[in-house]
Write a protein that holds these residues in place. Structure first.
Motif: not given
Length: 138
Positions: A8-24
Motif C-alpha cells: 500500500r505504501a508503494g514499497l516492494k516487499v523485501t525481507a529486510p523491510r518486513v523484518k524491520i516493520l515487524n520489529m517496529l
C-alpha cells in the motif's frame, strides 16, 4: 499484514523491510533510533547491516509508514505512523518519551497561526523536562 502495508505504501516487499516493520510493530518502545532497531534485530538473531536499517527507515519515512523526530538527544527517532496527531514530552535525563493529546493546546496553536495570518499545515510540540522516575532518583 506487513506485506500489505508495504505494498500500500508503494514499497516492494523485501525481507529486510518486513523484518524491520515487524520489529517496529512488536517493540514495547514507540520511539526508536536506527541504532536501537539495529541492536534489537541482532539480539533477535537477524543478520542485517546498520546501513540497511537506515536506508529502510528513510524509505518508510518517505512512504509515510514512520514519522521521524529530532529530539533533544540529537539522534533521529522513529515511530510508526498511526494517522493521528499527538505531541511529545521528553525527559532530559533518561531520554524517556511520552505522548499526549490536548485539545486546548491544539486549538490554541490553530488560533495563533490564524492570528499571524497563516494557514497551518502541520505542527509539532516537544516539551522537555525531568520525568517522575528521574526526580525520585535525585
Amino acid at each position: 499484514m506487513e506485506s500489505e502495508e508495504l505494498k500500500r505504501a508503494g514499497l516492494k516487499v523485501t525481507a529486510p523491510r518486513v523484518k524491520i516493520l515487524n520489529m517496529l510493530e512488536a517493540s514495547e518502545h514507540r520511539h526508536l533510533t536506527a541504532e536501537e532497531v539495529y541492536r534489537m534485530m541482532h539480539e533477535s538473531g537477524e543478520d542485517i547491516a546498520l546501513a540497511t536499517v537506515y536506508r529502510v527507515l528513510a524509505q518508510f519515512e518517505t512512504a509515510g509508514l514512520v514519522a521521524r523526530h529530532h529530539f533533544e538527544s540529537g539522534q533521529s527517532m522513529y515511530e510508526l505512523e498511526q494517522g493521528t496527531h499527538h505531541d511529545h514530552i521528553l525527559c532530559v535525563k533518561c531520554g524517556k518519551v511520552d505522548e499526549f493529546v490536548d485539545e486546548t493546546i491544539e486549538n490554541l496553536q490553530r488560533e495563533i497561526a490564524e492570528r499571524a495570518g497563516y494557514q497551518m499545515t502541520d505542527h509539532a510540540l516537544y516539551i522537555h523536562g525531568i520525568c517522575s522516575d528521574c526526580q525520585k532518583k535525585g
